[in-house]
Design a protein around this motif. Structure first.
Motif, PDB file in Angstrom:
ATOM      1  N   MET A 128     -27.878  20.037  31.676  1.00 38.57           N
ATOM      2  CA  MET A 128     -28.378  18.208  30.734  1.00 38.57           C
ATOM      3  C   MET A 128     -26.871  17.713  30.173  1.00 38.57           C
ATOM      4  SD  MET A 128     -31.960  16.757  30.411  1.00 38.57           S
ATOM      5  CE  MET A 128     -33.018  17.262  31.653  1.00 38.57           C
ATOM      6  N   VAL A 129     -27.244  17.456  29.418  1.00 43.32           N
ATOM      7  CA  VAL A 129     -26.304  16.757  28.074  1.00 43.32           C
ATOM      8  C   VAL A 129     -24.604  16.931  28.874  1.00 43.32           C
ATOM      9  CG1 VAL A 129     -25.261  17.306  25.749  1.00 43.32           C
ATOM     10  CG2 VAL A 129     -27.461  17.501  26.269  1.00 43.32           C
ATOM     11  N   ASP A 130     -24.215  17.939  29.397  1.00 40.94           N
ATOM     12  CA  ASP A 130     -23.218  17.678  29.974  1.00 40.94           C
ATOM     13  C   ASP A 130     -22.850  16.870  31.332  1.00 40.94           C
ATOM     14  OD1 ASP A 130     -21.933  19.642  28.029  1.00 40.94           O
ATOM     15  OD2 ASP A 130     -22.328  21.234  29.847  1.00 40.94           O
ATOM     16  N   TYR A 131     -23.852  16.825  32.014  1.00 45.04           N
ATOM     17  CA  TYR A 131     -24.388  15.836  33.430  1.00 45.04           C
ATOM     18  C   TYR A 131     -23.929  14.844  32.297  1.00 45.04           C
ATOM     19  CZ  TYR A 131     -25.709  13.137  36.874  1.00 45.04           C
ATOM     20  OH  TYR A 131     -25.494  12.034  37.159  1.00 45.04           O
ATOM     21  N   ALA A 132     -25.174  14.070  31.369  1.00 47.16           N
ATOM     22  CA  ALA A 132     -25.030  13.229  30.560  1.00 47.16           C
ATOM     23  C   ALA A 132     -23.402  12.557  30.281  1.00 47.16           C
ATOM     24  CB  ALA A 132     -26.652  12.866  29.370  1.00 47.16           C
ATOM     25  N   LEU A 133     -22.976  13.408  29.238  1.00 48.76           N
ATOM     26  CA  LEU A 133     -21.551  13.492  29.038  1.00 48.76           C
ATOM     27  C   LEU A 133     -20.240  12.534  30.085  1.00 48.76           C
ATOM     28  CD1 LEU A 133     -21.395  16.181  26.611  1.00 48.76           C
ATOM     29  CD2 LEU A 133     -21.512  13.125  25.597  1.00 48.76           C
ATOM     30  N   LEU A 134     -20.650  13.557  31.208  1.00 51.17           N
ATOM     31  CA  LEU A 134     -19.682  13.103  32.095  1.00 51.17           C
ATOM     32  C   LEU A 134     -19.601  11.932  32.675  1.00 51.17           C
ATOM     33  CD1 LEU A 134     -17.573  14.593  34.020  1.00 51.17           C
ATOM     34  CD2 LEU A 134     -19.729  15.336  35.612  1.00 51.17           C
ATOM     35  N   HIS A 135     -20.876  12.045  33.164  1.00 48.17           N
ATOM     36  CA  HIS A 135     -21.781  10.621  33.805  1.00 48.17           C
ATOM     37  C   HIS A 135     -22.047   9.273  33.180  1.00 48.17           C
ATOM     38  CE1 HIS A 135     -21.107  12.210  37.918  1.00 48.17           C
ATOM     39  NE2 HIS A 135     -21.716  13.901  36.969  1.00 48.17           N
ATOM     40  N   LYS A 136     -22.075   9.732  31.973  1.00 48.68           N
ATOM     41  CA  LYS A 136     -22.113   8.683  30.935  1.00 48.68           C
ATOM     42  C   LYS A 136     -24.216   7.484  30.704  1.00 48.68           C
ATOM     43  CE  LYS A 136     -17.521   7.461  30.061  1.00 48.68           C
ATOM     44  NZ  LYS A 136     -16.196   7.144  29.945  1.00 48.68           N
ATOM     45  N   VAL A 137     -24.818   8.688  31.179  1.00 48.82           N
ATOM     46  CA  VAL A 137     -26.045   8.216  31.250  1.00 48.82           C
ATOM     47  C   VAL A 137     -26.816   9.246  29.778  1.00 48.82           C
ATOM     48  CG1 VAL A 137     -26.576   8.049  33.579  1.00 48.82           C
ATOM     49  CG2 VAL A 137     -26.913  10.470  32.375  1.00 48.82           C
ATOM     50  N   ASP A 138     -27.673   8.095  29.799  1.00 48.39           N
ATOM     51  CA  ASP A 138     -28.198   8.345  28.488  1.00 48.39           C
ATOM     52  C   ASP A 138     -29.743   9.003  29.003  1.00 48.39           C
ATOM     53  OD1 ASP A 138     -27.150   6.720  27.552  1.00 48.39           O
ATOM     54  OD2 ASP A 138     -29.094   5.023  26.857  1.00 48.39           O
ATOM     55  N   ILE A 139     -30.804  10.182  27.991  1.00 51.11           N
ATOM     56  CA  ILE A 139     -31.211  11.525  27.871  1.00 51.11           C
ATOM     57  C   ILE A 139     -32.332  10.660  27.219  1.00 51.11           C
ATOM     58  CG2 ILE A 139     -32.078  13.151  27.455  1.00 51.11           C
ATOM     59  CD1 ILE A 139     -29.603  14.962  27.717  1.00 51.11           C
ATOM     60  N   TYR A 140     -34.099  10.408  28.021  1.00 51.08           N
ATOM     61  CA  TYR A 140     -35.004  10.793  27.799  1.00 51.08           C
ATOM     62  C   TYR A 140     -35.893  11.467  26.946  1.00 51.08           C
ATOM     63  CZ  TYR A 140     -39.300   8.154  26.561  1.00 51.08           C
ATOM     64  OH  TYR A 140     -40.398   7.643  26.103  1.00 51.08           O
ATOM     65  N   PHE A 141     -36.382  11.572  26.058  1.00 54.02           N
ATOM     66  CA  PHE A 141     -37.196  13.339  25.574  1.00 54.02           C
ATOM     67  C   PHE A 141     -38.594  11.881  24.924  1.00 54.02           C
ATOM     68  CE2 PHE A 141     -32.483  13.966  24.239  1.00 54.02           C
ATOM     69  CZ  PHE A 141     -33.047  15.450  24.773  1.00 54.02           C
ATOM     70  N   GLU A 142     -39.696  12.824  25.210  1.00 57.28           N
ATOM     71  CA  GLU A 142     -40.806  12.466  25.034  1.00 57.28           C
ATOM     72  C   GLU A 142     -41.941  13.718  24.641  1.00 57.28           C
ATOM     73  OE1 GLU A 142     -42.351  11.165  28.774  1.00 57.28           O
ATOM     74  OE2 GLU A 142     -41.753  12.882  30.086  1.00 57.28           O
ATOM     75  N   SER A 143     -42.835  13.340  23.769  1.00 59.44           N
ATOM     76  CA  SER A 143     -43.256  14.783  23.409  1.00 59.44           C
ATOM     77  C   SER A 143     -45.192  14.402  24.343  1.00 59.44           C
ATOM     78  CB  SER A 143     -43.495  14.789  22.152  1.00 59.44           C
ATOM     79  OG  SER A 143     -42.043  15.310  21.547  1.00 59.44           O
ATOM     80  N   TYR A 144     -45.259  15.365  24.710  1.00 56.12           N
ATOM     81  CA  TYR A 144     -47.515  15.435  24.767  1.00 56.12           C
ATOM     82  C   TYR A 144     -47.383  16.752  24.906  1.00 56.12           C
ATOM     83  CZ  TYR A 144     -44.773  15.770  29.688  1.00 56.12           C
ATOM     84  OH  TYR A 144     -44.015  16.491  30.722  1.00 56.12           O
TER      85      TYR A 144
END
Length: 95
Positions: free
Chosen positions: A79-95
Motif C-alpha cells: 500500500m505504501v509503494d502504491y501511495a508513493l507511486l501515485h502520490k496519494v495519502d494513506i488514512y489510518f484509523e483505530s477502532y
C-alpha cells in the motif's frame, strides 16, 4: 490506548478496504502516535510525502519486544509503494 490499527486509501481499489494491522496495546506506540497523529490521537491521514518515514518508524517500533506485534506489514508495504507511486495519502484509523 488499546485499539486495532487499520490502513486504507479511500476510493482506490483494492486499498479502499480497511487493512487490519493489529493491536496497539503496548505503550511503545504512544510516542509514535503522538508524533504522527497528534497528542492523544491514534488515527489520521499520512501524506505521501511522509509515508516512507512513517513506514520505517512503524517497522522499527513493531520490531521492539512486546506482548503484541502488528501484522500484515508486507501488505502495508504494498500500500505504501502504491501511495508513493501515485502520490496519494494513506488514512489510518483505530477502532
Amino acid at each position: 490506548m488499546g485499539h486495532r490499527l487499520h490502513a486504507l486509501i479511500p476510493n482506490i481499489e483494492p486499498y479502499d478496504e480497511a487493512l487490519e494491522l493489529g493491536k496497539q496495546y503496548d505503550s511503545k506506540w504512544d510516542a509514535f502516535n503522538d508524533k504522527w497523529f497528534g497528542d492523544g490521537v491514534d488515527c489520521g491521514r499520512i501524506s505521501h510525502y511522509d509515508i516512507e518515514e512513517f513506514y520505517a518508524e512503524y517497522v522499527e517500533i513493531n520490531n521492539q519486544p512486546s506482548d503484541y506485534e502488528l501484522y500484515n506489514t508486507q501488505h502495508l508495504k504494498t500500500m505504501v509503494d502504491y501511495a508513493l507511486l501515485h502520490k496519494v495519502d494513506i488514512y489510518f484509523e483505530s477502532y
